[in-house]
Design a protein around this motif. Structure first.
Motif, PDB file in Angstrom:
ATOM      1  N   LEU A   6       0.952  -1.373   0.076  1.00  0.00           N
ATOM      2  CA  LEU A   6       0.023   0.082  -0.028  1.00  0.00           C
ATOM      3  C   LEU A   6       0.987   1.151   0.041  1.00  0.00           C
ATOM      4  CD1 LEU A   6      -2.999   1.263   0.159  1.00  0.00           C
ATOM      5  CD2 LEU A   6      -2.673   1.161   2.440  1.00  0.00           C
ATOM      6  N   LEU A   7       1.950   1.388   0.726  1.00  0.00           N
ATOM      7  CA  LEU A   7       2.600   2.471   1.128  1.00  0.00           C
ATOM      8  C   LEU A   7       3.621   2.716  -0.231  1.00  0.00           C
ATOM      9  CD1 LEU A   7       3.327   2.429   4.950  1.00  0.00           C
ATOM     10  CD2 LEU A   7       1.502   3.901   3.309  1.00  0.00           C
ATOM     11  N   ARG A   8       4.424   1.578  -0.820  1.00  0.00           N
ATOM     12  CA  ARG A   8       5.276   1.839  -1.747  1.00  0.00           C
ATOM     13  C   ARG A   8       4.884   1.165  -2.856  1.00  0.00           C
ATOM     14  NH1 ARG A   8       7.886   5.256  -2.943  1.00  0.00           N
ATOM     15  NH2 ARG A   8       9.720   3.732  -3.738  1.00  0.00           N
ATOM     16  N   GLY A   9       3.811   0.485  -3.014  1.00  0.00           N
ATOM     17  CA  GLY A   9       3.146  -0.213  -4.272  1.00  0.00           C
ATOM     18  C   GLY A   9       4.000  -1.284  -4.794  1.00  0.00           C
ATOM     19  N   LEU A  10       4.513  -2.140  -3.698  1.00  0.00           N
ATOM     20  CA  LEU A  10       5.160  -3.351  -4.068  1.00  0.00           C
ATOM     21  C   LEU A  10       4.366  -4.301  -4.736  1.00  0.00           C
ATOM     22  CD1 LEU A  10       7.908  -3.724  -1.193  1.00  0.00           C
ATOM     23  CD2 LEU A  10       8.244  -2.515  -3.434  1.00  0.00           C
ATOM     24  N   ARG A  11       5.058  -5.140  -5.574  1.00  0.00           N
ATOM     25  CA  ARG A  11       4.269  -6.464  -6.190  1.00  0.00           C
ATOM     26  C   ARG A  11       4.344  -7.552  -5.124  1.00  0.00           C
ATOM     27  NH1 ARG A  11       7.175  -4.154 -10.303  1.00  0.00           N
ATOM     28  NH2 ARG A  11       5.714  -3.478 -12.111  1.00  0.00           N
ATOM     29  N   CYS A  13       5.177 -10.619  -5.560  1.00  0.00           N
ATOM     30  CA  CYS A  13       6.575 -11.123  -5.860  1.00  0.00           C
ATOM     31  C   CYS A  13       7.756 -10.684  -4.915  1.00  0.00           C
ATOM     32  CB  CYS A  13       6.958 -11.780  -7.442  1.00  0.00           C
ATOM     33  SG  CYS A  13       7.419 -10.128  -8.011  1.00  0.00           S
ATOM     34  N   GLU A  14       7.453  -9.128  -4.961  1.00  0.00           N
ATOM     35  CA  GLU A  14       8.622  -8.478  -4.536  1.00  0.00           C
ATOM     36  C   GLU A  14       8.460  -8.620  -2.758  1.00  0.00           C
ATOM     37  OE1 GLU A  14       9.086  -4.939  -7.951  1.00  0.00           O
ATOM     38  OE2 GLU A  14       7.584  -4.406  -6.173  1.00  0.00           O
ATOM     39  N   VAL A  15       7.133  -8.355  -2.310  1.00  0.00           N
ATOM     40  CA  VAL A  15       6.930  -8.832  -1.108  1.00  0.00           C
ATOM     41  C   VAL A  15       7.503  -9.939  -0.447  1.00  0.00           C
ATOM     42  CG1 VAL A  15       5.245  -8.882   0.928  1.00  0.00           C
ATOM     43  CG2 VAL A  15       5.242  -6.959  -0.731  1.00  0.00           C
ATOM     44  N   LEU A  16       7.207 -10.942  -1.113  1.00  0.00           N
ATOM     45  CA  LEU A  16       7.560 -12.441  -0.952  1.00  0.00           C
ATOM     46  C   LEU A  16       9.000 -12.675  -0.865  1.00  0.00           C
ATOM     47  CD1 LEU A  16       4.576 -14.434  -2.539  1.00  0.00           C
ATOM     48  CD2 LEU A  16       4.941 -13.975  -0.259  1.00  0.00           C
ATOM     49  N   GLY A  17       9.606 -12.029  -1.714  1.00  0.00           N
ATOM     50  CA  GLY A  17      11.060 -11.934  -2.079  1.00  0.00           C
ATOM     51  C   GLY A  17      11.816 -11.141  -1.025  1.00  0.00           C
ATOM     52  N   LEU A  18      11.256 -10.290  -0.004  1.00  0.00           N
ATOM     53  CA  LEU A  18      12.098  -9.576   0.859  1.00  0.00           C
ATOM     54  C   LEU A  18      12.887 -10.397   1.715  1.00  0.00           C
ATOM     55  CD1 LEU A  18       9.223  -6.819   1.802  1.00  0.00           C
ATOM     56  CD2 LEU A  18      11.331  -6.537   0.312  1.00  0.00           C
ATOM     57  N   ARG A  19      14.056  -9.969   1.807  1.00  0.00           N
ATOM     58  CA  ARG A  19      15.144 -10.805   2.828  1.00  0.00           C
ATOM     59  C   ARG A  19      15.708  -9.667   3.862  1.00  0.00           C
ATOM     60  NH1 ARG A  19      16.637 -15.440   0.342  1.00  0.00           N
ATOM     61  NH2 ARG A  19      16.082 -15.792  -1.670  1.00  0.00           N
ATOM     62  N   LEU A  20      16.099 -10.321   5.096  1.00  0.00           N
ATOM     63  CA  LEU A  20      16.625  -9.669   6.176  1.00  0.00           C
ATOM     64  C   LEU A  20      17.795  -8.652   5.487  1.00  0.00           C
ATOM     65  CD1 LEU A  20      16.171 -12.118   9.204  1.00  0.00           C
ATOM     66  CD2 LEU A  20      14.970 -10.036   8.638  1.00  0.00           C
ATOM     67  N   GLY A  21      18.594  -9.317   4.884  1.00  0.00           N
ATOM     68  CA  GLY A  21      19.849  -8.582   4.386  1.00  0.00           C
ATOM     69  C   GLY A  21      19.591  -7.613   3.340  1.00  0.00           C
ATOM     70  N   GLY A  22      18.586  -7.169   2.864  1.00  0.00           N
ATOM     71  CA  GLY A  22      17.994  -6.350   2.103  1.00  0.00           C
ATOM     72  C   GLY A  22      17.506  -5.013   2.816  1.00  0.00           C
ATOM     73  N   PHE A  31      16.031  -3.101  -0.494  1.00  0.00           N
ATOM     74  CA  PHE A  31      16.492  -3.927  -1.636  1.00  0.00           C
ATOM     75  C   PHE A  31      15.494  -4.956  -2.219  1.00  0.00           C
ATOM     76  CE2 PHE A  31      18.916  -7.184  -4.179  1.00  0.00           C
ATOM     77  CZ  PHE A  31      19.318  -6.286  -4.980  1.00  0.00           C
ATOM     78  N   ILE A  32      15.064  -4.726  -3.352  1.00  0.00           N
ATOM     79  CA  ILE A  32      14.126  -5.630  -4.108  1.00  0.00           C
ATOM     80  C   ILE A  32      15.006  -6.502  -4.929  1.00  0.00           C
ATOM     81  CG2 ILE A  32      12.160  -5.865  -5.475  1.00  0.00           C
ATOM     82  CD1 ILE A  32      11.879  -4.194  -2.600  1.00  0.00           C
ATOM     83  N   GLY A  33      15.281  -7.697  -4.650  1.00  0.00           N
ATOM     84  CA  GLY A  33      15.959  -8.466  -5.223  1.00  0.00           C
ATOM     85  C   GLY A  33      15.176  -9.548  -6.263  1.00  0.00           C
ATOM     86  N   GLU A  34      13.750  -9.628  -5.933  1.00  0.00           N
ATOM     87  CA  GLU A  34      13.089 -10.321  -6.776  1.00  0.00           C
ATOM     88  C   GLU A  34      11.921  -9.710  -7.563  1.00  0.00           C
ATOM     89  OE1 GLU A  34      12.326 -14.210  -4.915  1.00  0.00           O
ATOM     90  OE2 GLU A  34      14.342 -13.915  -3.762  1.00  0.00           O
ATOM     91  N   GLY A  35      12.395  -8.805  -8.125  1.00  0.00           N
ATOM     92  CA  GLY A  35      11.211  -8.028  -8.686  1.00  0.00           C
ATOM     93  C   GLY A  35      10.653  -8.461 -10.081  1.00  0.00           C
ATOM     94  N   LYS A  36       9.489  -8.066 -10.872  1.00  0.00           N
ATOM     95  CA  LYS A  36       9.152  -8.336 -11.879  1.00  0.00           C
ATOM     96  C   LYS A  36       9.923  -8.633 -13.043  1.00  0.00           C
ATOM     97  CE  LYS A  36       5.163  -7.381 -15.122  1.00  0.00           C
ATOM     98  NZ  LYS A  36       4.100  -6.561 -15.276  1.00  0.00           N
ATOM     99  N   GLY A  37      10.082  -9.568 -13.699  1.00  0.00           N
ATOM    100  CA  GLY A  37      11.110  -9.900 -14.845  1.00  0.00           C
ATOM    101  C   GLY A  37      12.691  -9.850 -14.386  1.00  0.00           C
TER     102      GLY A  37
END
Length: 154
Positions: A6-11, A13-22, A31-37
């Motif tokens: 809601l606040l940043r418009g993340l997809r 896949c991007e939310v599910l891919g978030l990592r502590l190191g990011g 850091f969004i490591g697993e974005g669309k495409g």
């Protein structure tokens, strides 16, 4: 996780891919490591996101041996990375609690982008690869000291 959409418009896949190191709370960036495409990017995020995420990490997330942020909280798969189906179950609960029967991850993203447009961000900036601009809402949002736009209304 709903706030990230809601606040940043993340997809999804991007939310599910978030990592502590990011997470970089001091810089208020993620850091969004697993974005669309397969696209990767570093985005500014509000202090509210880090506050809410910190509460989740401290109070709800079980100890695990991987660095995915969002995990299954109950049942036999407790501690495993949250799946798209798991996120759908969470949204089912949100839909029931809010009375928004058609709420989806994509609608949360579009709400953020709509709020950015209403706040005066140029259409071209919002359309650029379908993601919000990386700086705060300001006539000089190209400034290196600019902050993330807050999509949530007061």
């Amino acid at each position: 996780m709903v706030l990230a959409m809601l606040l940043r418009g993340l997809r999804r896949c991007e939310v599910l891919g978030l990592r502590l190191g990011g997470l970089s709370p001091g810089e208020r960036r993620v850091f969004i490591g697993e974005g669309k495409g397969g696209h990767q990017r570093l985005i500014p995020v509000s202090a509210q996101f880090f506050s809410t995420d910190g509460d989740y990490l401290d109070r709800e997330r079980p100890p695990v041996e991987h660095d995915r942020i969002f995990v299954v909280l109950r049942g036999p798969t407790r501690g495993r990375p949250l799946s798209a189906d798991g996120l759908d179950e969470i949204l089912d609960g949100v839909r029931k609690r809010t009375g928004l029967p058609k709420l989806t991850c994509h609608q949360l993203r579009h709400t953020c982008l709509t709020w950015l447009r209403e706040a005066g961000i140029a259409l071209e900036a919002v359309q650029a690869k379908g993601r919000p601009p990386l700086h705060r809402i300001d006539p000089d949002w190209s400034s290196p000291t600019a902050r993330a736009p807050e999509c949530a209304r007061p």
